[in-house]
Structures are given as C-alpha cells and as structure tokens.
Design an enzyme around this catalytic site. Structure first.
Site, PDB file in Angstrom:
ATOM      1  N   ASP A 101       0.816  -1.213   0.000  1.00  9.43           N
ATOM      2  CA  ASP A 101       0.000   0.000   0.000  1.00  9.43           C
ATOM      3  C   ASP A 101       0.856   1.273   0.000  1.00  9.43           C
ATOM      4  O   ASP A 101       2.009   1.260   0.440  1.00  9.43           O
ATOM      5  CB  ASP A 101      -0.900   0.039   1.241  1.00  9.43           C
ATOM      6  CG  ASP A 101      -1.902  -1.094   1.267  1.00  9.43           C
ATOM      7  OD1 ASP A 101      -2.163  -1.658   0.194  1.00  9.43           O
ATOM      8  OD2 ASP A 101      -2.404  -1.402   2.352  1.00  9.43           O
ATOM      9  N   ARG A 102       0.246   2.359  -0.433  1.00 13.42           N
ATOM     10  CA  ARG A 102       0.939   3.646  -0.476  1.00 13.42           C
ATOM     11  C   ARG A 102       1.537   4.044   0.879  1.00 13.42           C
ATOM     12  O   ARG A 102       2.686   4.471   0.930  1.00 13.42           O
ATOM     13  CB  ARG A 102      -0.011   4.739  -0.992  1.00 13.42           C
ATOM     14  CG  ARG A 102       0.626   6.106  -1.076  1.00 13.42           C
ATOM     15  CD  ARG A 102      -0.330   7.135  -1.675  1.00 13.42           C
ATOM     16  NE  ARG A 102       0.289   8.450  -1.641  1.00 13.42           N
ATOM     17  CZ  ARG A 102       0.184   9.302  -0.619  1.00 13.42           C
ATOM     18  NH1 ARG A 102      -0.531   8.979   0.445  1.00 13.42           N
ATOM     19  NH2 ARG A 102       0.791  10.460  -0.642  1.00 13.42           N
TER      20      ARG A 102
END
Length: 305
Positions: A149-150
């Site tokens: 994920d970011r």
C-alpha cells in the site's frame, strides 16, 4: 477498482452536451470539480472515455459516450497545472527510492511511504512501475509482481523480463516466497495468537504472528509472516483480531498512540532468482520515521505517561 478515498463518477454524455470540450463536460458533471481541476485530472490520467484513458482536455464529446472520472488523492497531491513540467515537479516531490538489487531480470527496491506501487484508475504517473520503467537505461517495461500500500514502506521486487515476470508470478501464486512485515498494533497481543487463518474476499488467507516487543498494554510490535498474500491481509487480519495496526486510516483508535503514518513495514523478502534459481533474501530495517516514533513511545510507556 477505485482506491480508498477516491470518488468514481460515471455518467453518459447528454445530447445537449454534444460538441463540448471534455474538460467542460467534466466540470459540469463531476460535483466539486472546476474546469482547471478537470484539466489536471485529465493530465494525470484519471479520466476514461468509453473505457479508454484520455488526456486531451480539448477533445469534443459525443452524445452517448460513457465517461468515468476518478477523483481522489492523486489529484489532491498533484501540482495544479498541466504539462510535462508539472508532472516532473510531481515526480521530483516524491521521496527517493533506494534500489537494493538490480540485474537483467529483477529490480528490488526499498519503497518509502507515500508512493504507489503501480498505476491506479486515478493516475498512471507517479508510481513505482512508471518511475522504474522511465529510469531504466534505455527505458523499458517493468512488470508488477506484487504490491504494498501507499502508506506502507519496505521491500518490493519488480520483473524486468518476460521470463522473470512468469517465474516470479508463479512463485507468488504458489506462495513460494518469504515475506515478513513489522507491524505495531494496538493493545497487548497474547503470545497464543500465533496464526490467523481467516478468509479474505472468499479466499484462504493465513498470517503467522510473533511478538517482537511489548509496550505495556498500549501496543505490541509484531513480526507478521505471510503464508498467503491477499489485499490488505495484515491490516484486515490484525483488525479482525481486535489489534488494528496503528495509523490505519480505516480504524479509529480512541486515545491510541498516533504514529506518523501506517505502522507497517515490509522487512524481509526472499525468493529464488527467476533465471538462475539462486535463493535471494533481502532485509530492510524499520525506517527512521517509525523507528523514532517507536523509541519515543517506549520511553513514554516506561515513564508511565
């Protein structure tokens, strides 16, 4: 799939809108979107016309065309201008991405938080697949094998050849890889909670846990080994067990210690080289932002604050 926090606005061009510029019709039909913002959104690649990504603001629309606009974090973070220089400023604002290993088949990077692993419907610009593809000499395709994920940091491998893409894809499909994360979760996790075997999205999902440190009853440092690799697996499994990862934007922890971002880091990555079969294993220490926060938290807990 639309990323969390993004709006997907879909509409069909009406007869009265025939011949309008694409940026005009977007400003008319997407709530809260100005015409200037529409041009930036197009430049980022967040607009699809009849299923195809379109960037040309001045393109005329036709009645009956299906338009989808993805409005979210990519637009909020972007330089509020269009063109190559604006997108170069977006790229320059990203943190540096250390390359841990590179050869003719693979690239292993230590992803900092704040960068997407791959293109999304919102944008196909500032993500690792696009960045690494442009930075190889000469520029060449880079294949996504897995993602994190970011807000998560840590180790990622990308394929540089079709052979590597097939071999690594199969290794991840059969879970023939070593992946371990460090997570700081809320509360005191019992030692007995060593494995979470709970399906996600209708598919088997297994996470093995080991306590690496305790901060009283406030938080627990876990080493999480993935047996399977489902989307958001660690976050969802820990949340379901009543011990959400600290900093998870989807969970409100009343009175919990607030980390600088999601307290999750991909610390170990191991796999066989797709061409030679040689076992490769990479490790990454907890980054400075989380390490500093964790040390300060330990000090506060020890002092009884």
């Amino acid at each position: 799939m639309t990323p969390a926090g993004a709006r997907r606005v879909a509409f069909t061009v009406r007869a009265v809108e025939e011949g309008l510029r694409l940026d005009q019709v977007l400003a008319l039909r997407v709530p809260g979107l100005s015409r200037r913002q529409a041009r930036v959104l197009l430049d980022l690649g967040g607009v699809f016309v009849d299923g195809r990504r379109v960037r040309i603001a001045g393109r005329g629309v036709r009645a009956g065309q299906a338009i989808v606009a993805h409005v979210g974090g990519a637009l909020a973070r972007a330089t509020k201008d269009v063109g190559r220089a604006a997108r170069a400023r977006d790229e320059a604002a990203l943190p540096p991405v250390p390359v841990v290993h590179q050869d003719m088949d693979v690239i292993v990077v230590d992803k900092p938080p704040g960068i997407l692993s791959a293109p999304t419907p919102e944008s196909d610009r500032t993500n690792l697949v696009s960045l690494l593809s442009r930075r190889t000499q000469p520029p060449e395709p880079v294949f996504l094998v897995h993602r994190i994920d970011r807000p998560t940091s840590g180790l990622l491998v990308f394929a540089r050849s079709a052979l590597a893409n097939r071999a690594l894809g199969e290794a991840f499909r059969t879970h023939d890889v070593e992946r371990e994360y460090v997570a700081v979760v809320c509360g005191a996790v019992p030692d007995a909670l060593a494995t979470i075997d709970a399906p996600l999205g209708g598919r088997r999902a297994v996470t093995h846990l080991a306590v690496a440190g305790r901060l009283g009853t406030v938080a627990t440092v876990l080493r999480c080994r993935l047996e399977t690799g489902r989307t958001h697996q660690i976050r969802l499994h820990c949340r379901g067990a009543g011990h959400p990862v600290l900093g998870d934007a989807d969970v409100a922890v009343a009175g919990g210690p607030e980390p600088p971002r999601l307290a999750l880091h991909a610390a170990v990555l191991g796999f066989r080289h797709p061409r030679s079969g040689e076992p490769l294993r990479f490790t990454s220490p907890l980054p400075a932002d989380l390490a500093g926060w964790l040390e300060a938290l330990r000090t506060r807990v020890a002092a009884g604050a």
